[in-house]
Enzyme design. Structure first.
Site, short mmCIF file in Angstrom:
data_model
loop_
_atom_site.label_atom_id
_atom_site.label_comp_id
_atom_site.label_asym_id
_atom_site.label_seq_id
_atom_site.Cartn_x
_atom_site.Cartn_y
_atom_site.Cartn_z
N HIS B 64 -1.77 0.34 1.77
CA HIS B 64 -1.82 0.42 0.31
C HIS B 64 -3.20 0.87 -0.17
O HIS B 64 -3.31 1.68 -1.08
CB HIS B 64 -1.47 -0.96 -0.25
CG HIS B 64 -1.23 -0.97 -1.72
ND1 HIS B 64 0.01 -0.74 -2.26
CD2 HIS B 64 -2.06 -1.16 -2.75
CE1 HIS B 64 -0.08 -0.79 -3.57
NE2 HIS B 64 -1.32 -1.05 -3.89
N TYR B 67 -4.57 4.36 2.62
CA TYR B 67 -3.77 5.57 2.81
C TYR B 67 -3.91 6.10 4.23
O TYR B 67 -3.92 7.29 4.46
CB TYR B 67 -4.19 6.66 1.80
CG TYR B 67 -3.90 6.30 0.37
CD1 TYR B 67 -2.72 6.71 -0.23
CD2 TYR B 67 -4.78 5.53 -0.37
CE1 TYR B 67 -2.42 6.36 -1.54
CE2 TYR B 67 -4.50 5.18 -1.68
CZ TYR B 67 -3.32 5.60 -2.26
OH TYR B 67 -3.02 5.26 -3.55
N GLU B 108 1.68 5.27 -10.63
CA GLU B 108 1.56 4.33 -9.53
C GLU B 108 2.88 3.61 -9.32
O GLU B 108 3.62 3.37 -10.27
CB GLU B 108 0.44 3.33 -9.81
CG GLU B 108 -0.19 2.79 -8.56
CD GLU B 108 -1.56 2.20 -8.84
OE1 GLU B 108 -2.54 2.75 -8.34
OE2 GLU B 108 -1.64 1.22 -9.59
N HIS B 110 5.21 0.34 -8.26
CA HIS B 110 5.24 -1.11 -8.16
C HIS B 110 6.61 -1.52 -7.64
O HIS B 110 7.29 -2.38 -8.19
CB HIS B 110 4.91 -1.78 -9.50
CG HIS B 110 3.74 -2.70 -9.42
ND1 HIS B 110 3.65 -3.87 -10.11
CD2 HIS B 110 2.62 -2.62 -8.66
CE1 HIS B 110 2.50 -4.46 -9.82
NE2 HIS B 110 1.87 -3.74 -8.95
N ARG B 131 -4.81 -0.04 -17.01
CA ARG B 131 -6.24 -0.28 -16.76
C ARG B 131 -6.88 0.88 -16.01
O ARG B 131 -8.02 1.25 -16.27
CB ARG B 131 -6.43 -1.61 -16.00
CG ARG B 131 -6.11 -2.83 -16.88
CD ARG B 131 -6.55 -4.13 -16.23
NE ARG B 131 -5.82 -4.42 -15.00
CZ ARG B 131 -4.60 -4.94 -14.94
NH1 ARG B 131 -3.95 -5.23 -16.05
NH2 ARG B 131 -4.02 -5.19 -13.79
N GLU B 325 -5.11 -11.35 -6.67
CA GLU B 325 -4.72 -10.22 -7.50
C GLU B 325 -4.35 -10.68 -8.90
O GLU B 325 -3.46 -10.10 -9.55
CB GLU B 325 -3.58 -9.44 -6.83
CG GLU B 325 -4.06 -8.77 -5.56
CD GLU B 325 -3.07 -7.76 -4.98
OE1 GLU B 325 -2.02 -7.51 -5.60
OE2 GLU B 325 -3.37 -7.22 -3.90
N SER B 550 3.66 5.09 -1.54
CA SER B 550 4.33 3.82 -1.28
C SER B 550 5.22 4.00 -0.05
O SER B 550 6.24 4.68 -0.12
CB SER B 550 5.17 3.42 -2.50
OG SER B 550 5.97 2.29 -2.18
#
Lengths: 237, 767
Positions: B64, B67, B108, B110, B131, B325, B550
């Site tokens: 993650h 890479y 991104e 999730h 963010r 996190e 991912s």
């Protein structure tokens, strides 16, 4: 005339409201931080949409304790115009400045769409520039927008012509299709739809613009602009 | 440089193994390090790592964060161009959109958290990408979401779908940024591994970009926002684990959009002061990755005192603080001497801030806790020297659809053909997505000129007479059938969507969602898809400026369709030329730009008949694609196009019907062919051949446009006219089908609401 848009930390339609006033009228408008109580400089005050303090409890339940809302209460006393849009409507009901409450939509989902409204009363400071019985299109965007009041209140609102707008197609289960109601003195309006998002054709509707022009015309016609010193009022970025 | 002795033994909190135990009991495996990786850490440090240090390497060397399986292949992407102000490597990519403005954007995934806890998984995905964008100093203006689920006949899928959508809305609506586009597709392949890819777009003045680098020796380092708790420890390594059914709900974080909004406003205000040296979101792997990456970008070091990190509960260990996190936290490096400025802004927004360390010059990440140095490792070893794997890949991809027999299609009457079209319109992947986007605030910020439902969303830029167009695209079925061409199609189609709205494509971001990279077949898919995408990016001049990978989207040994999702942005510098997909008027001419094609390869139509993806990926010629896009863009710029729509899933018949439904105006078209059999007729109607755009134009100019197209090397045909209250399609042999608009609309708009009304769709409701 001079406008204030109250900014709570979680407001997110504050700049849209200020921009709409600028686009439509070019009037002076200040973004006023929630900790400011003195609103005596303003002819009209907007409580904008958003999630005032996160609204994890009940929408508007915490905002009603803000110094600015105390200032709004004083402004209502002196007859200034107060417009509560979406979260602002919720805040006004929580503060007891408007009757009823806004419950979660009957389908339990957030709902954002262009809603058709019937203008129910054109004799208010907010609706002067609409035609009697006119249908207008204004976007809604809320999860807690189902207007609720007890039967006696609803009867009184109807009798006193304090229902300003009704939905043509009820999007959330609101009692009697109510989209906006007026305060007892007729100078306070709360509505779930967002007039500031409908002030140009490219926005899909310009019908909201006339709410602002109505308010402007009403204040100008009153002649006596309420003590309009701009001192001590900072414009927030 | 002061000599620092790492008192590993003294610093071991109770319950944490000593360095020797980590080695002897192979405890590093639990921390995500392989045997070889652990050896490499020992070698690089010249000693055994303690538990905290091993944990840092575990997360920073996770797939993650590092890479490691994809890096050598991602280098094939073109990443530069005159429009690129910031390519990959920062929190988001930035491109110049003219008029002194730039746009920061990134997408991104999730996926893994959303499979376990759909509401919070999706919500925190939105919060995280938000963010990443405001960290660049950009005011976020839009979200898009690309979603994939299993079939809606499955109850758990309905639960996941309902709650992912609610979670996206829950976060995005509260922070007051419109969600204006994206796509949602449904296929068996995603049943156990839904995909949730969130994209955020922000706008900034082109010369005011902020960066995530910890520069300036002695500058103070701050943690801003939420307190650090024990939530989400191991999120990054968890994302790299195999089976979501074995994944723990407790590793999923909980979002607080109100705090996210405060953080956004405060950080933008802070960045505007010019006193911020570097700023970064604490996303995956929390403080560990944000501190290491910020130090690495500056080529320096950081020293942090973990006693000063505001925590939610007592007794948190350094290991837990570094790997937490917890959401809504930022790491900020300020110019020494201007801290008070930061404090006053953060106080105004009611945010907590703590100075936890300072920038150093020695290139080390040094952590102190309770009077001890609890970790002291070279930053370069954590970040730049993370392992890079050239994982074995099959030499050749066995295209699985080529073995599928051609369907045996009865000739059928006009009614049967109308039923085929209705079935496609009602397929959840094609059907109207109003059920989804009605739950998103699409018009807050009053800049949305075109919201969801058209080919691309169009947003006006503040204070400028220009707009950006935004679209996401990616068809896993095409990539599964032919990874290279499917990858290229994802880019081509996203760019085509922008062009159909009147924009000039500028750049893309991507989410590369794949299965287990340790399988050579999956690596082959990945390598080929990346090469196909790179080829299309070069052909269309749309460099890749940000993105993420991912892997491990597999369950019970079954991998998802390889699904690269592309988020594309383009610019429109004439606001009067914004074009939508809805027919505008009756008696317009309908023109097909691009080839007439009858290939059913890769089409949804054939998949529904065969019960599996069939044939090759749809045909694509990148040189032709470029010509088609250039032609349509110039026609729109010249004001000669009333509406335009990309021909995609469901083919020509679906594209035409979508334009008719959206505009409330029917159409009658005739293709200049006589199909030799039912199969060819089906192909003409439902082929998903690429590089095709339907245009609605003034009848008077239709022939000129066809001629100009010919000169530009593009086939264009006047197919017919708009008007009436039905869609009618035929050929030289007569009318093939006629579908009343009302019936089409009922099927198209009713499909998702009906599917979601099935019992217990709300299931476990809000979290």
């Amino acid at each position: 005339m001079r406008w204030a848009v109250i900014v709570f930390p979680g407001s997110n339609c504050d700049e849209d409201a200020a921009l709409a006033i600028d686009r439509v009228l070019g009037d002076a408008v200040d973004l006023v931080w929630h900790d400011q109580r003195d609103l005596s400089a303003y002819d009209a005050i907007i409580l904008p949409g958003g999630f005032s303090y996160g609204d994890y409890l009940r929408s508007g339940a915490i905002a009603r304790f803000a110094p600015a809302v105390a200032g709004v209460r004083e402004a209502v006393q002196r007859g200034a115009l107060v417009l509560g849009i979406c979260n602002g409507f919720q805040v006004l009901t929580e503060a007891g400045l408007l009757p009823g409450a806004l419950l979660v939509n009957d389908h339990l989902q957030f709902c954002c769409e262009l809603a058709e409204l019937q203008v129910e009363n054109t004799k208010t400071p907010f609706t002067l520039d609409y035609a009697a019985g006119e249908r207008i299109r204004i976007p809604i965007a809320h999860r807690d927008g189902r207007y609720h009041a007890d039967a006696a209140t609803l009867t009184r609102l109807r009798r006193e012509q304090r229902i300003a707008f009704r939905y043509v197609q009820n999007p959330n289960g609101s009692a009697q299709d109510i989209a906006g109601v007026l305060g007892a003195n007729g100078r306070v309006l709360g509505l779930m739809p967002h007039p500031e998002r409908a002030v140009a054709e490219w926005m899909r509707s310009a019908d909201g613009a006339r709410m602002f022009t109505s308010m402007h015309r009403f204040v100008e016609q009153q002649g006596a602009s309420l003590a309009a010193s701009a001192e001590g009022v900072g414009r927030l970025g | 440089m002061a000599e620092v002795r790492v008192k590993t033994k003294a610093a071991v909190p109770s319950g944490q193994p000593a360095p020797e135990e980590i080695r002897e009991q192979r405890r590093y495996l639990d921390l995500g390090l392989t045997d070889a990786e652990y050896e490499r850490v020992c070698e690089r440090l010249g000693r055994l790592p303690n538990y905290v240090e091993a944990g840092l390497f575990g997360v920073l060397w996770s797939e993650h964060c590092s890479y490691k399986s994809s890096k050598i292949h991602l280098r094939k992407f073109p990443t530069s161009g005159p429009q690129v102000l910031q390519g990959p490597g920062e929190n988001a990519g930035v491109v110049d959109v003219g008029g002194g403005l730039a746009v920061a954007f990134k997408m991104e995934s999730h996926n893994h958290p959303s499979a376990v806890e759909p509401y919070q998984g999706a919500a925190t995905g939105v919060g995280g990408i938000l963010r990443d964008v405001f960290t660049m100093g950009a005011r976020p203006i839009a979200f898009l979401d690309s979603l994939r689920f299993g079939p809606l006949t499955d109850e758990r899928t309905r639960y996941l779908f309902a709650n992912v959508v609610a979670g996206i809305g829950g976060y995005g609506n509260c922070v007051g940024i419109p969600t204006v586009g994206g796509e949602t597709a449904f296929d068996e392949s995603y049943r156990h591994n839904p995909l949730v890819n969130a994209m955020c777009v922000g706008v900034l003045e082109a010369d005011k970009m902020a960066k995530g680098a910890a520069r300036g020796v002695g500058n103070p380092v701050f943690v801003v926002g939420a307190r650090t708790g024990r939530d989400g420890i191991h999120g990054a390594t968890f994302a790299s684990a195999e089976d979501p059914t074995e994944k723990e709900r407790s590793a999923v974080q909980v979002g607080d959009p109100f705090l996210g909004k405060l953080l956004m406003e405060a950080c933008l205000e802070l960045i505007a002061t010019g006193a911020v040296v570097g700023i970064q979101d604490m996303g995956a792997a929390g403080l560990a990755s944000s501190s290491a990456e910020m130090a690495a970008r500056a080529g320096g070091g950081l020293e942090l005192n973990l006693d000063l990190v505001p925590v939610r509960e007592e007794g948190m260990t350094p290991y837990e603080m570094m790997l937490s996190e917890s959401q809504e936290r930022m790491l900020v490096v300020m110019e020494r001497g201007r801290e008070e400025l930061a404090f006053s802004i953060l106080r105004k927004w009611g945010l907590e801030v703590a100075e936890i360390g300072r920038v150093t010059s020695d290139g080390r990440l040094r952590l102190r806790f309770a009077g001890e140095v609890v970790a002291d490792v070279p930053v370069a070893a954590l970040v730049d020297e993370a392992p890079v794997y050239d994982r074995p890949a099959d030499t050749k991809y066995a295209k699985p659809g080529l073995a599928v027999a051609k369907p045996d299609l009865p000739a059928g009457d006009a009614d049967a053909w109308a039923q085929h079209l209705l079935a496609l319109l009602a397929h959840p992947s094609i059907a109207d997505k109003r059920w989804v986007y009605r739950q998103y605030d699409t018009s807050v910020r009053t800049a949305t000129q075109v919201g969801p439902g058209s080919d691309a969303a169009v947003l006006r830029l503040p204070g400028a007479a220009r707009a950006v167009a935004l679209a996401t695209d990616g068809n896993g079925r095409y990539v599964y059938l032919n990874p290279r061409r499917g990858g290229a199609i994802a880019v081509a189609e996203a760019a085509r969507n922008l062009v159909a709205s009147g924009a000039r494509p500028l750049a893309i971001t991507d989410c590369l969602n794949f299965g287990n990279p340790e399988k050579p077949a999956v690596m082959r898919q990945f390598i080929d898809a990346v090469e196909g995408m790179a080829e299309a990016c070069r052909a269309l001049d749309t460099p890749v400026v940000s993105g993420n990978v991912s892997f491990y989207n597999e369950s019970q040994g079954q991998d998802i369709f390889p699904t690269p999702v592309v988020g594309a942005i383009g610019v429109i510098d004439d606001l009067t030329r914004v074009t939508e997909a809805a027919f505008r008027a009756a008696d317009s001419a309908v023109i097909l730009v691009g080839p007439i094609d009858a290939a059913l390869d890769g089409s949804l139509f054939w998949q529904l008949l065969a019960g599996q993806p069939a044939g090759d990926a749809p045909p694509l010629d990148l040189a032709l694609e470029r010509r088609v896009q250039d032609l349509v863009r110039s026609l729109i710029r010249a004001g000669r196009v009333r509406s335009a729509h990309d021909v995609s899933e469901g083919g020509l018949a679906v594209a035409l019907t979508e334009m008719a439904i959206a505009g409330g105006v029917g159409a009658t078209v005739t293709l200049p062919v006589t199909p030799r059999d039912a199969l060819q007729r089906a192909g003409l109607l439902f082929s998903e051949a690429q590089s095709r755009i339907l245009l609605e134009v003034d009848c008077a100019s239709a022939q000129d446009i066809v001629q100009e197209a010919g000169q530009a090397g593009v086939t264009a045909l006047v197919l017919g006219k708009t008007g009436g209250d039905a869609v009618s399609i035929g050929g030289d042999d007569g009318v093939w089908l006629t579908l009343p608009l009302a019936a089409a609309q009922a099927a198209y708009e009713g499909a998702l609401p009906q599917a979601m009304q099935a019992p217990s769709a709300r299931g476990e409701a809000d979290a």
